[in-house]
Design an enzyme around this catalytic site. Structure first.
Site, PDB file in Angstrom:
ATOM      1  N   ARG A  70      -6.784 -10.401   2.240  1.00  0.00           N
ATOM      2  CA  ARG A  70      -7.018 -10.517   0.797  1.00  0.00           C
ATOM      3  C   ARG A  70      -6.267 -11.724   0.239  1.00  0.00           C
ATOM      4  O   ARG A  70      -5.352 -12.245   0.886  1.00  0.00           O
ATOM      5  CB  ARG A  70      -6.509  -9.253   0.079  1.00  0.00           C
ATOM      6  N   GLY A 100      -0.917   1.723   0.619  1.00  0.00           N
ATOM      7  CA  GLY A 100      -0.149   2.895   0.263  1.00  0.00           C
ATOM      8  C   GLY A 100      -0.771   4.198   0.700  1.00  0.00           C
ATOM      9  O   GLY A 100      -0.110   5.244   0.699  1.00  0.00           O
ATOM     10  N   ARG A 101      -2.053   4.164   1.082  1.00  0.00           N
ATOM     11  CA  ARG A 101      -2.704   5.385   1.569  1.00  0.00           C
ATOM     12  C   ARG A 101      -3.777   5.064   2.601  1.00  0.00           C
ATOM     13  O   ARG A 101      -4.749   5.802   2.760  1.00  0.00           O
ATOM     14  CB  ARG A 101      -3.327   6.149   0.404  1.00  0.00           C
ATOM     15  N   LYS A 130      -8.744   5.653   5.066  1.00  0.00           N
ATOM     16  CA  LYS A 130      -8.278   5.627   3.677  1.00  0.00           C
ATOM     17  C   LYS A 130      -7.998   7.057   3.231  1.00  0.00           C
ATOM     18  O   LYS A 130      -8.895   7.900   3.235  1.00  0.00           O
ATOM     19  CB  LYS A 130      -9.355   4.983   2.793  1.00  0.00           C
ATOM     20  N   GLY A 142      -0.198   9.277  -0.701  1.00  0.00           N
ATOM     21  CA  GLY A 142      -0.881   8.693   0.445  1.00  0.00           C
ATOM     22  C   GLY A 142      -2.213   9.327   0.773  1.00  0.00           C
ATOM     23  O   GLY A 142      -2.839   8.988   1.778  1.00  0.00           O
ATOM     24  N   ASP A 151      -5.489  -8.409  -5.178  1.00  0.00           N
ATOM     25  CA  ASP A 151      -5.431  -7.659  -3.925  1.00  0.00           C
ATOM     26  C   ASP A 151      -6.791  -7.052  -3.579  1.00  0.00           C
ATOM     27  O   ASP A 151      -6.962  -6.526  -2.473  1.00  0.00           O
ATOM     28  CB  ASP A 151      -4.373  -6.557  -3.990  1.00  0.00           C
ATOM     29  N   ASN A 152      -7.756  -7.141  -4.498  1.00  0.00           N
ATOM     30  CA  ASN A 152      -9.100  -6.635  -4.234  1.00  0.00           C
ATOM     31  C   ASN A 152     -10.111  -7.753  -4.020  1.00  0.00           C
ATOM     32  O   ASN A 152     -11.315  -7.530  -4.127  1.00  0.00           O
ATOM     33  CB  ASN A 152      -9.572  -5.743  -5.385  1.00  0.00           C
TER      34      ASN A 152
END
Length: 491
Positions: A187, A96-97, A117, A130, A256-257
């Site tokens: 991931r 997302g960013r 990032k 973002g 997701d991490n």
């Protein structure tokens, strides 16, 4: 995977193997330009190892690339799609960013992701701007480099630039962009996304790519997808043990991490434990302690089970047999983690061989440390250098009894005491990124534009096992605060 050989002045040697995967795995787009980028910090050793020209990176053109204002030759910027269980709840996610510029092929032939990032909105921003604030990006730089120096697999930080623009969080803050490098950004959540919304053929393509990228040693005549699962489990068992051995608390162990490469990623509300307590939580959003220090091994196993579920169609044509293969593989995690942790704890106590009662000895020390509120890092350092008075355990009857058992244990091995001391010195860091020191560095940088505090901190953290006089002040605890230390995601 074909490699682009042309290297421009800055040294970018980018390939884009991820962009050759099915188009549903990502969205191609360029970073959103920023007003007036300024280089704040550059990781010289990392840049050199990547084959980049440090001087060129500091030029206007080099900084423009690190800010997303220019696209380096060979880059095909993209935002990766993924899903994830966030605090146990499944949801669609994605970069997302952040944007993946491409994969730098280093002089040694390694393939390393280059990601910006804070580079602007993407399809996956979910209402966010973002962007990123300076403080959290500097925190990730500090902690990721400290983890690397502690010999813990991790994504790393190449540079931080300010954007000349503000971001609004609780307050107005300086905008910044971090350049993150990693073995890959694959991931558990990547597989969850494809498993949920993709086809079996796409899932197989992702698994084959992951094997080629990280586990090319797979034999042609074995179940390659079971091998993938087993190897990911092995790497995570080793990684989480390393976290526990230094008192690192990730803070947001969502699926997701968790990387398939076995690297630590996403340093949001992370911190290091001071007083030993398995219930330690720092993250402001972890109100139920799901990701507490003592829970991290269990959460890792839970996350790996979610990964196993995604590749069931690849493990075996028979669903029942596929589930059994997955369950058998996941059941190995606890023993793998425990053996890594126990070996590491033996090293922290100077023990070379194995005895059945070693775990009882270790747990006895940890129980004492918890009861007396002893500092985790400094207690092991005190044991390393026989400085008992440096720990609150000194003078207690329970410690005297434990110490006698420990000395008797060391006496039952062939290695001399000096070898045990050397093993302990290489297993017990002199210092960690103390939370108050990290906050001190961030406050000086963000509020006063003074980066010298952070530079000094990074310098002493660069050799955590040196046990040098210069590190003494950085190993000291902060003054007691009436309020517990809290960390925030910074998203």
């Amino acid at each position: 995977m074909p490699e682009i050989k042309k290297i421009i002045e800055t040294g970018w040697n980018l390939d884009n193997s991820y962009a050759r995967l099915p188009k549903s795995f990502f969205t191609s787009l360029n970073p959103t330009p920023v007003r007036s980028p300024k280089l704040i910090i550059l990781n010289y050793p990392l840049a050199t190892s990547l084959g980049l020209n440090v001087q060129a990176l500091q030029s206007n053109d080099g900084v423009a690339v690190l800010a997303g204002n220019q696209i380096p030759e060979g880059a095909l910027p993209l935002a990766q799609a993924y899903a994830g269980h966030q605090f146990g709840h499944f949801t669609m996610l994605g970069d997302g960013r952040a944007l993946l510029l491409g994969e730098q092929v280093t002089p040694k032939g390694e393939r390393i992701d280059i990601q910006l990032k804070g580079s602007g909105k993407t399809q996956y921003s979910r209402g966010g701007d973002g962007r990123a604030a300076l403080g959290p990006m500097l925190r990730e730089y500090i902690i990721s480099e400290a983890m690397h120096r502690l010999d813990i697999p991790t994504a790393r930080s190449l540079a931080v630039v300010t954007t000349g623009e503000s971001v609004i969080r609780e307050t107005e803050q300086f905008g910044a962009i971090l350049t993150r490098v990693a073995a890959s950004h694959l991931r558990v959540g990547t597989f969850q996304y494809v498993s949920k919304w993709g086809t079996v053929e796409e899932l197989r393509a992702l698994a084959d790519y992951t094997l080629q990228r990280h586990f090319p040693e797979v034999d042609a005549d074995e179940n390659r997808y079971l091998f993938l699962l087993q190897e990911v489990i092995k790497r995570q068992a080793m990684l989480i043990a390393k976290w526990q051995l230094v008192g690192f608390i990730h803070g947001v162990m969502n699926t997701d991490n968790m990387t398939l490469s076995g690297e630590t990623i996403d340093y949001g509300p992370c911190a290091f434990m001071d007083a030993y307590d398995p219930a330690t939580v720092f993250s402001s959003i972890d109100i139920h302690g799901r990701y507490a220090y003592g829970n991290q091994p269990h959460i890792a196993e839970w996350n790996l089970a979610r990964f196993a579920e995604t590749i069931l169609p690849l493990l075996h044509d028979n669903q029942v047999q596929a589930v059994k293969l997955a369950q058998d593989a996941i059941s190995d995690f606890t023993e793998l983690y425990h053996s890594n942790w126990l070996a590491g704890m033996r090293g922290k106590l100077g023990i070379f061989n194995e005895e059945l009662q070693d775990e009882t000895l270790i747990e006895g020390l940890l129980s004492m440390m918890q009861n007396y509120g002893a500092d985790y890092t400094n207690t092991f350092r005190a044991l390393t250098f026989d400085k008992w008075s440096d720990t609150v355990l000194f003078g207690t009857r329970s410690f005297a009894q434990w110490h006698e058992l420990w000395q008797a244990r060391l006496g039952r091995q062939q290695e001399p005491k000096i070898s045990s001391h050397q093993l302990m010195q290489s297993s017990n860091p002199a210092l960690i990124p103390r939370n108050h020191r990290v906050e001190e560095a961030l406050e000086a940088a963000v509020k006063h534009g003074d980066y010298s505090v952070m530079e000094r901190l990074l310098d002493v953290l660069s050799c955590p096992y040196a046990h040098s006089p210069e590190q003494a002040d950085y190993s000291k605890l902060s003054a007691k605060s009436k309020r517990p230390y809290r960390t925030f995601c910074g998203t």
